[in-house]
Write a protein that holds these residues in place. Structure first.
Motif, PDB file in Angstrom:
ATOM      1  N   VAL A 164      48.315 -12.715 -11.900  1.00 14.76           N
ATOM      2  CA  VAL A 164      48.473 -11.601 -12.843  1.00 14.76           C
ATOM      3  C   VAL A 164      47.384 -11.645 -13.907  1.00 14.76           C
ATOM      4  O   VAL A 164      46.769 -10.626 -14.252  1.00 14.76           O
ATOM      5  CB  VAL A 164      49.874 -11.651 -13.492  1.00 14.76           C
ATOM      6  N   ARG A 165      47.143 -12.845 -14.431  1.00 11.54           N
ATOM      7  CA  ARG A 165      46.098 -12.982 -15.445  1.00 11.54           C
ATOM      8  C   ARG A 165      44.730 -12.632 -14.875  1.00 11.54           C
ATOM      9  O   ARG A 165      43.917 -11.982 -15.541  1.00 11.54           O
ATOM     10  CB  ARG A 165      46.108 -14.411 -15.982  1.00 11.54           C
ATOM     11  N   ALA A 166      44.483 -13.069 -13.645  1.00 14.89           N
ATOM     12  CA  ALA A 166      43.200 -12.745 -13.012  1.00 14.89           C
ATOM     13  C   ALA A 166      43.066 -11.248 -12.783  1.00 14.89           C
ATOM     14  O   ALA A 166      41.972 -10.685 -12.956  1.00 14.89           O
ATOM     15  CB  ALA A 166      43.069 -13.503 -11.687  1.00 14.89           C
ATOM     16  N   GLN A 167      44.155 -10.589 -12.408  1.00 12.55           N
ATOM     17  CA  GLN A 167      44.094  -9.146 -12.182  1.00 12.55           C
ATOM     18  C   GLN A 167      43.824  -8.394 -13.481  1.00 12.55           C
ATOM     19  O   GLN A 167      43.093  -7.400 -13.486  1.00 12.55           O
ATOM     20  CB  GLN A 167      45.399  -8.668 -11.546  1.00 12.55           C
ATOM     21  N   VAL A 168      44.413  -8.881 -14.588  1.00 11.56           N
ATOM     22  CA  VAL A 168      44.158  -8.236 -15.887  1.00 11.56           C
ATOM     23  C   VAL A 168      42.690  -8.390 -16.268  1.00 11.56           C
ATOM     24  O   VAL A 168      42.021  -7.421 -16.671  1.00 11.56           O
ATOM     25  CB  VAL A 168      45.076  -8.839 -16.966  1.00 11.56           C
ATOM     26  N   ARG A 169      42.179  -9.610 -16.128  1.00  9.51           N
ATOM     27  CA  ARG A 169      40.766  -9.834 -16.445  1.00  9.51           C
ATOM     28  C   ARG A 169      39.854  -9.090 -15.481  1.00  9.51           C
ATOM     29  O   ARG A 169      38.792  -8.596 -15.874  1.00  9.51           O
ATOM     30  CB  ARG A 169      40.448 -11.326 -16.407  1.00  9.51           C
ATOM     31  N   LEU A 170      40.289  -9.022 -14.219  1.00 12.93           N
ATOM     32  CA  LEU A 170      39.490  -8.307 -13.233  1.00 12.93           C
ATOM     33  C   LEU A 170      39.393  -6.828 -13.584  1.00 12.93           C
ATOM     34  O   LEU A 170      38.323  -6.212 -13.470  1.00 12.93           O
ATOM     35  CB  LEU A 170      40.097  -8.486 -11.842  1.00 12.93           C
ATOM     36  N   ALA A 171      40.524  -6.256 -14.032  1.00 11.27           N
ATOM     37  CA  ALA A 171      40.500  -4.849 -14.438  1.00 11.27           C
ATOM     38  C   ALA A 171      39.579  -4.641 -15.638  1.00 11.27           C
ATOM     39  O   ALA A 171      38.818  -3.667 -15.694  1.00 11.27           O
ATOM     40  CB  ALA A 171      41.925  -4.378 -14.762  1.00 11.27           C
ATOM     41  N   ALA A 172      39.650  -5.588 -16.592  1.00 10.69           N
ATOM     42  CA  ALA A 172      38.781  -5.474 -17.765  1.00 10.69           C
ATOM     43  C   ALA A 172      37.314  -5.602 -17.374  1.00 10.69           C
ATOM     44  O   ALA A 172      36.456  -4.840 -17.844  1.00 10.69           O
ATOM     45  CB  ALA A 172      39.159  -6.539 -18.795  1.00 10.69           C
ATOM     46  N   MET A 173      37.013  -6.543 -16.492  1.00  4.76           N
ATOM     47  CA  MET A 173      35.626  -6.738 -16.065  1.00  4.76           C
ATOM     48  C   MET A 173      35.141  -5.581 -15.203  1.00  4.76           C
ATOM     49  O   MET A 173      33.963  -5.213 -15.258  1.00  4.76           O
ATOM     50  CB  MET A 173      35.491  -8.056 -15.312  1.00  4.76           C
ATOM     51  N   THR A 174      36.054  -5.009 -14.420  1.00  8.59           N
ATOM     52  CA  THR A 174      35.669  -3.816 -13.654  1.00  8.59           C
ATOM     53  C   THR A 174      35.309  -2.683 -14.600  1.00  8.59           C
ATOM     54  O   THR A 174      34.357  -1.926 -14.353  1.00  8.59           O
ATOM     55  CB  THR A 174      36.815  -3.400 -12.723  1.00  8.59           C
ATOM     56  N   GLY A 175      36.075  -2.570 -15.690  1.00  7.99           N
ATOM     57  CA  GLY A 175      35.736  -1.566 -16.702  1.00  7.99           C
ATOM     58  C   GLY A 175      34.388  -1.832 -17.349  1.00  7.99           C
ATOM     59  O   GLY A 175      33.604  -0.911 -17.588  1.00  7.99           O
ATOM     60  N   ILE A 176      34.108  -3.116 -17.623  1.00  9.29           N
ATOM     61  CA  ILE A 176      32.801  -3.472 -18.194  1.00  9.29           C
ATOM     62  C   ILE A 176      31.682  -3.150 -17.212  1.00  9.29           C
ATOM     63  O   ILE A 176      30.640  -2.593 -17.588  1.00  9.29           O
ATOM     64  CB  ILE A 176      32.775  -4.960 -18.581  1.00  9.29           C
ATOM     65  N   ASP A 177      31.910  -3.485 -15.940  1.00  8.68           N
ATOM     66  CA  ASP A 177      30.897  -3.187 -14.917  1.00  8.68           C
ATOM     67  C   ASP A 177      30.685  -1.679 -14.791  1.00  8.68           C
ATOM     68  O   ASP A 177      29.546  -1.218 -14.647  1.00  8.68           O
ATOM     69  CB  ASP A 177      31.343  -3.771 -13.574  1.00  8.68           C
ATOM     70  N   LEU A 178      31.785  -0.924 -14.855  1.00  3.40           N
ATOM     71  CA  LEU A 178      31.659   0.538 -14.811  1.00  3.40           C
ATOM     72  C   LEU A 178      30.903   1.050 -16.028  1.00  3.40           C
ATOM     73  O   LEU A 178      30.075   1.966 -15.928  1.00  3.40           O
ATOM     74  CB  LEU A 178      33.055   1.161 -14.740  1.00  3.40           C
ATOM     75  N   GLY A 179      31.165   0.432 -17.183  1.00  8.25           N
ATOM     76  CA  GLY A 179      30.432   0.830 -18.386  1.00  8.25           C
ATOM     77  C   GLY A 179      28.946   0.539 -18.284  1.00  8.25           C
ATOM     78  O   GLY A 179      28.112   1.339 -18.730  1.00  8.25           O
ATOM     79  N   LEU A 180      28.595  -0.615 -17.694  1.00  8.99           N
ATOM     80  CA  LEU A 180      27.174  -0.932 -17.505  1.00  8.99           C
ATOM     81  C   LEU A 180      26.515   0.054 -16.543  1.00  8.99           C
ATOM     82  O   LEU A 180      25.375   0.476 -16.764  1.00  8.99           O
ATOM     83  CB  LEU A 180      27.031  -2.358 -16.978  1.00  8.99           C
ATOM     84  N   ASP A 181      27.236   0.413 -15.479  1.00  9.85           N
ATOM     85  CA  ASP A 181      26.696   1.415 -14.552  1.00  9.85           C
ATOM     86  C   ASP A 181      26.494   2.750 -15.257  1.00  9.85           C
ATOM     87  O   ASP A 181      25.491   3.446 -15.036  1.00  9.85           O
ATOM     88  CB  ASP A 181      27.632   1.587 -13.358  1.00  9.85           C
ATOM     89  N   ALA A 182      27.489   3.126 -16.084  1.00 11.37           N
ATOM     90  CA  ALA A 182      27.370   4.392 -16.821  1.00 11.37           C
ATOM     91  C   ALA A 182      26.204   4.340 -17.800  1.00 11.37           C
ATOM     92  O   ALA A 182      25.451   5.313 -17.952  1.00 11.37           O
ATOM     93  CB  ALA A 182      28.678   4.684 -17.555  1.00 11.37           C
ATOM     94  N   LEU A 183      26.038   3.198 -18.481  1.00 16.82           N
ATOM     95  CA  LEU A 183      24.922   3.053 -19.426  1.00 16.82           C
ATOM     96  C   LEU A 183      23.588   3.123 -18.691  1.00 16.82           C
ATOM     97  O   LEU A 183      22.629   3.743 -19.175  1.00 16.82           O
ATOM     98  CB  LEU A 183      25.064   1.717 -20.155  1.00 16.82           C
ATOM     99  N   SER A 184      23.537   2.492 -17.515  1.00 19.79           N
ATOM    100  CA  SER A 184      22.318   2.540 -16.710  1.00 19.79           C
ATOM    101  C   SER A 184      22.001   3.973 -16.295  1.00 19.79           C
ATOM    102  O   SER A 184      20.854   4.435 -16.414  1.00 19.79           O
ATOM    103  CB  SER A 184      22.488   1.658 -15.476  1.00 19.79           C
ATOM    104  N   LEU A 185      23.024   4.700 -15.805  1.00 18.94           N
ATOM    105  CA  LEU A 185      22.794   6.085 -15.391  1.00 18.94           C
ATOM    106  C   LEU A 185      22.413   6.954 -16.583  1.00 18.94           C
ATOM    107  O   LEU A 185      21.549   7.849 -16.466  1.00 18.94           O
ATOM    108  CB  LEU A 185      24.061   6.627 -14.711  1.00 18.94           C
ATOM    109  N   ALA A 186      23.045   6.711 -17.726  1.00 18.42           N
ATOM    110  CA  ALA A 186      22.710   7.479 -18.928  1.00 18.42           C
ATOM    111  C   ALA A 186      21.259   7.253 -19.348  1.00 18.42           C
ATOM    112  O   ALA A 186      20.568   8.195 -19.767  1.00 18.42           O
ATOM    113  CB  ALA A 186      23.658   7.102 -20.069  1.00 18.42           C
ATOM    114  N   SER A 187      20.785   6.012 -19.233  1.00 15.48           N
ATOM    115  CA  SER A 187      19.390   5.741 -19.602  1.00 15.48           C
ATOM    116  C   SER A 187      18.426   6.453 -18.658  1.00 15.48           C
ATOM    117  O   SER A 187      17.360   6.931 -19.084  1.00 15.48           O
ATOM    118  CB  SER A 187      19.134   4.233 -19.583  1.00 15.48           C
ATOM    119  N   ILE A 188      18.798   6.561 -17.366  1.00 18.82           N
ATOM    120  CA  ILE A 188      17.956   7.288 -16.415  1.00 18.82           C
ATOM    121  C   ILE A 188      17.920   8.764 -16.775  1.00 18.82           C
ATOM    122  O   ILE A 188      16.847   9.396 -16.808  1.00 18.82           O
ATOM    123  CB  ILE A 188      18.475   7.081 -14.980  1.00 18.82           C
TER     124      ILE A 188
END
Length: 636
Positions: free
Chosen positions: A331-355
Motif C-alpha cells: 500500500v505504501r509503495a502504491q501511494v509513493r508510486l502514484a506520487a512519483m507517477t504524478g511527478i513523472d507526468l509533471g516532468l513530461d508536461a514541463l518538457s512538452l511545455a518547453s518545446i
C-alpha cells in the motif's frame, strides 16, 4: 643420521606440493561427478568446492569457462593457452595429456552462481559491484547466506546495494518469518520493480472450499452469490477440489436418459414420469450407479454441496505476520508510486511545455508585436532543422556541429524572415486576411522547395553522446537528456528576450512602435525597420527551435506543420504580445496534453482533439488570454 635426513627431505621435495588439502580431498571424492556433472546434483559439489578458498574459486571459473581438463592420472588442470597448471597446487604441468571438460549450460549456471557469491568478498570494488548486480538479476538462497557471511562493506554505495539485495533475498528465501518481516519493513516505501515483484508472491491468493474454517492464512470468507463470487464460480471450485462431480447440464441429462430407454422405462421409471425433474434425477442416479453413464452432479447434489461447505480466500504465504507486513508495504509503495507517477507526468508536461514555448516564442514576437499571422512560421522551424542536418554532414563531431548549427540556423532563418518581410509582409500591412493567405502560400512553397532539395525521406539530426540517454531517478521518474537541454534552452531564450526588450535600444524601439507607431515615427524611429528586425528576430528564434526539435523529431519538410497549430494556441491562450503569457500558455497546453494522454496513451489524436475543445471553451471566457496586454499596447 644426517645423510638420511637429507635424503628424506630430497624425496619430500620431489613430491607434488598440496597447496589446498581440502580442495584435493573434494576432488578425490567427486572426480566422477566433476567429469560428468548433472544439473540436478552438482549444486552441493559446487558449494563444497567454492568453500575451499581461492583455489576452489579458480577451479570453478575454469570449469565454467571450459578451460578445465583432467589428466590420465586423475589430476585437474587449468589450461591457459598452451600451458596447464595443477588446479590444487598451482604448479605448471608441461606436456600433460588432457581430456577437456565441457559442462552444459545448466551446470555452468550453477557454477556462475557460486562464483558470484565468492566475488562478494573480493578486494576489488568493481568485482564486488559486478557480483551484486548479478545477484540482483538472479539471486538464490546460497547468495543470501554469502551476503550475510561476507565481511562489512566499506564503500557506502556498495553497502547500500548489498543491504538492499540482502533484504530482497531474505523476503524470498529466509525461513524465519521475523527476518522476512524485518526485510520487508527495511524496504517499506521502495517503489523498485524488484521489490514489488518480491511482494507479489507473498500476497498471491487462492480460493478453497471446506466444511469448516481451515487452518490457513485467510484473507476473507466468500459469500456465494456476490458479484465477485457467483454460484457458478462456487460450483466450479467444488468440482476442481473433487468435492463435487462435474455438473450435469439439462441437455446432457436428457440425451443420456433418451439413450437408455428400455421397454418404455429408464431404470424402472416410466418415460411418462420423466417430466418431473426429481424423477429425471433419480433415473440418472440409477444409471450412474449401474455404471451406464459417467458420474455427474445433479442440481440437488450441487445445492447440497454448496450448503455443506464454506468458501475462503487464502494467502499462499502461510504466515500472517509476513502478509500483513507485505500488504502494508505494498500500500505504501502504491501511494509513493502514484506520487512519483504524478511527478513523472509533471516532468513530461514541463518538457512538452518547453518545446511549445521554444517553438512559439518567435511567433509571439511577430504575431504579438506586429499583429501578423505568419502561417510560414512552421517552415522557419523546418529550415532550422535542415540547417542543423547540413552542418552535421559537414562537421562529423556532433558537439561541434551542434554548437555551429545553432547560430547558423539563426542567421539563415533571420535572413529568410527579413526577405519574406521585404517581399511580402510589408506590402500587406494592416490586412490580416491577405497576410494569412500569402504566408500560407509561402508555407506550401517552402515545403515543396525542401522536398526538392532534401527529398521526402526523413533526414537524421543526431544528438551528441552527452545528450543521449535519460536522467533516471528511479524505475518511475526519468526524463530524456535532450528534453532537459531543450528546457534549459527555452529558459535561456526567455532571459535573452527579456534582456533585448528591457535593456537594449532595439527593445525600447519595438515597445514604442507596438504602443503607438505614429508617435514613435515622430520621435525619429523608423517603424518599417523595427518591424523588419522584429520579424527577422522571430524567424531566427524559430530556426534555433528547429535545431532543438530536430534532435528528437524526424527532420522532414512537414516538421513545422506539427508545431504551427500548437504555437498559435500557445500565443492566443497565453495572451497576445506578452512573453509571460506565452510561457503560461505553453505550460497550460503542455500540462493539459499530458494529463489527457495519461488516460489513453495510445490515442494521441484524441488527446489533441480534447485539448483543442478545451481551448475553444477557455477562449470563450478569457478571449484576451491568461495574461492579456494592458495599457496603450493593448489598445493599438
Amino acid at each position: 643420521m644426517r645423510p638420511l635426513i637429507v635424503l628424506l627431505l630430497t624425496l619430500l621435495s620431489a613430491l607434488p606440493a598440496s597447496a589446498n588439502p581440502a580442495l584435493e580431498a573434494v576432488i578425490a571424492r567427486n572426480l566422477d561427478q566433476i567429469e560428468k556433472p548433472s544439473r540436478r546434483t552438482v549444486e552441493p559439489l559446487v558449494a563444497e568446492i567454492a568453500a575451499t578458498g581461492p583455489e576452489g574459486l579458480a577451479l570453478l571459473s575454469a570449469w565454467a569457462n571450459r578451460s578445465l581438463g583432467v589428466s590420465d592420472n586423475g589430476r585437474l588442470l587449468i589450461v591457459e593457452g598452451d600451458s596447464a597448471t595443477d588446479a590444487v597446487t598451482g604448479q605448471p604441468v608441461p606436456g600433460a595429456d588432457l581430456t577437456m571438460l565441457r559442462p552444459n549450460s545448466g551446470v555452468r549456471g550453477v557454477i556462475d552462481s557460486a562464483l558470484v557469491a565468492g566475488e562478494i568478498s573480493s578486494p576489488d570494488p568493481a568485482r564486488r559491484a559486478s557480483a551484486l548486480a548479478s545477484i540482483a538479476r538472479d539471486g538464490t538462497a546460497a547468495h543470501l547466506a554469502a551476503l550475510r557471511g561476507a565481511p562489512p562493506e566499506a564503500d557506502p554505495t556498495l553497502a547500500q546495494q548489498r543491504e538492499r539485495a540482502t533484504n530482497l533475498l531474505a523476503i524470498r528465501f529466509d525461513t524465519d518469518p521475523a527476518a522476512r518481516v524485518a526485510a520487508i519493513n527495511g524496504l517499506a516505501g521502495d517503489v523498485g520493480l524488484d521489490f514489488r515483484a518480491a511482494l507479489n508472491p507473498l500476497l498471491a491468493t487462492t480460493r478453497i472450499a471446506a466444511p469448516a474454517e481451515p487452518q490457513a492464512n485467510i484473507v476473507r470468507e466468500l459469500t456465494v452469490g456476490d458479484s465477485d463470487f457467483p454460484k457458478e464460480a462456487a460450483i466450479a471450485l467444488l468440482t476442481t477440489q473433487g468435492v463435487l462431480q462435474p455438473r450435469l447440464t439439462p441437455a446432457d441429462q436428457r440425451n443420456a436418459l433418451a439413450a437408455n430407454i428400455v421397454n418404455g422405462t429408464v431404470s424402472g421409471i416410466p418415460v411418462a414420469d420423466l417430466s418431473d425433474p426429481a424423477a429425471r434425477d433419480r433415473a440418472y442416479e440409477a444409471l450412474e450407479a449401474a455404471g451406464t453413464v459417467p458420474p455427474a452432479a445433479t442440481d440437488a447434489e450441487a445445492d447440497a454441496a454448496l450448503a455443506a461447505n464454506r468458501f475462503f480466500e487464502t494467502y499462499a504465504e502461510p504466515n500472517p505476520d509476513v502478509t500483513d507486513a507485505a500488504r502494508a508495504a505494498q500500500v505504501r509503495a502504491q501511494v509513493r508510486l502514484a506520487a512519483m507517477t504524478g511527478i513523472d507526468l509533471g516532468l513530461d508536461a514541463l518538457s512538452l511545455a518547453s518545446i511549445y514555448f521554444l517553438a512559439a516564442i518567435g511567433l509571439a514576437i511577430t504575431f504579438g508585436v506586429m499583429r501578423v499571422i505568419n502561417m510560414a512560421h512552421g517552415e522557419f522551424i523546418m529550415m532550422g532543422a535542415y540547417t542543423g542536418y547540413v552542418v552535421q554532414t559537414l562537421i562529423p563531431n556532433r558537439t561541434l556541429s551542434l554548437v555551429a548549427a545553432l547560430p547558423l540556423a539563426f542567421v539563415v532563418t533571420f535572413g529568410a524572415g527579413v526577405i519574406l518581410y521585404r517581399l511580402v509582409i510589408r506590402h500587406l500591412a494592416r490586412r490580416p486576411l491577405e497576410t494569412l493567405l500569402a504566408t500560407f502560400g509561402v508555407s506550401i512553397a517552402l515545403q515543396q522547395l525542401a522536398k526538392n532539395i532534401f527529398g521526402t525521406q526523413a533526414r537524421p539530426l543526431t544528438a551528441p553522446a552527452w545528450l543521449e540517454g535519460a536522467i533516471t531517478i528511479n524505475d518511475v521518474i526519468s526524463i530524456s537528456s535532450i528534453r532537459v537541454a531543450i528546457f534549459v534552452l527555452a529558459l535561456l531564450f526567455l532571459g535573452l528576450f527579456l534582456f533585448i526588450m528591457k535593456r537594449t535600444r532595439l527593445g525600447l524601439e519595438v515597445r514604442a512602435v507596438t504602443q503607438n507607431p505614429g508617435m514613435a515615427a515622430s520621435m525619429g524611429i523608423n517603424p518599417d525597420r523595427i518591424a523588419m528586425m522584429t520579424f527577422g528576430l522571430g524567424s531566427g528564434i524559430a530556426g534555433i527551435a528547429g535545431v532543438a526539435i530536430g534532435l528528437f523529431a524526424q527532420v522532414t519538410s512537414e516538421l513545422g506543420q506539427q508545431y504551427i497549430v500548437q504555437s498559435f494556441m500557445t500565443v492566443v491562450v497565453g495572451g497576445v504580445g506578452n512573453i509571460w503569457g506565452t510561457l503560461a500558455g505553453a505550460g497550460l497546453i503542455g500540462i493539459l496534453s499530458k494529463v489527457i494522454e495519461s488516460f489513453n496513451p495510445s490515442n494521441t489524436l484524441a488527446a489533441q482533439t480534447f485539448m483543442i475543445l478545451f481551448i475553444i471553451i477557455f477562449i470563450q471566457f478569457r478571449p484576451r488570454g491568461i495574461i492579456p496586454q494592458r495599457g496603450r499596447a493593448a489598445e493599438a
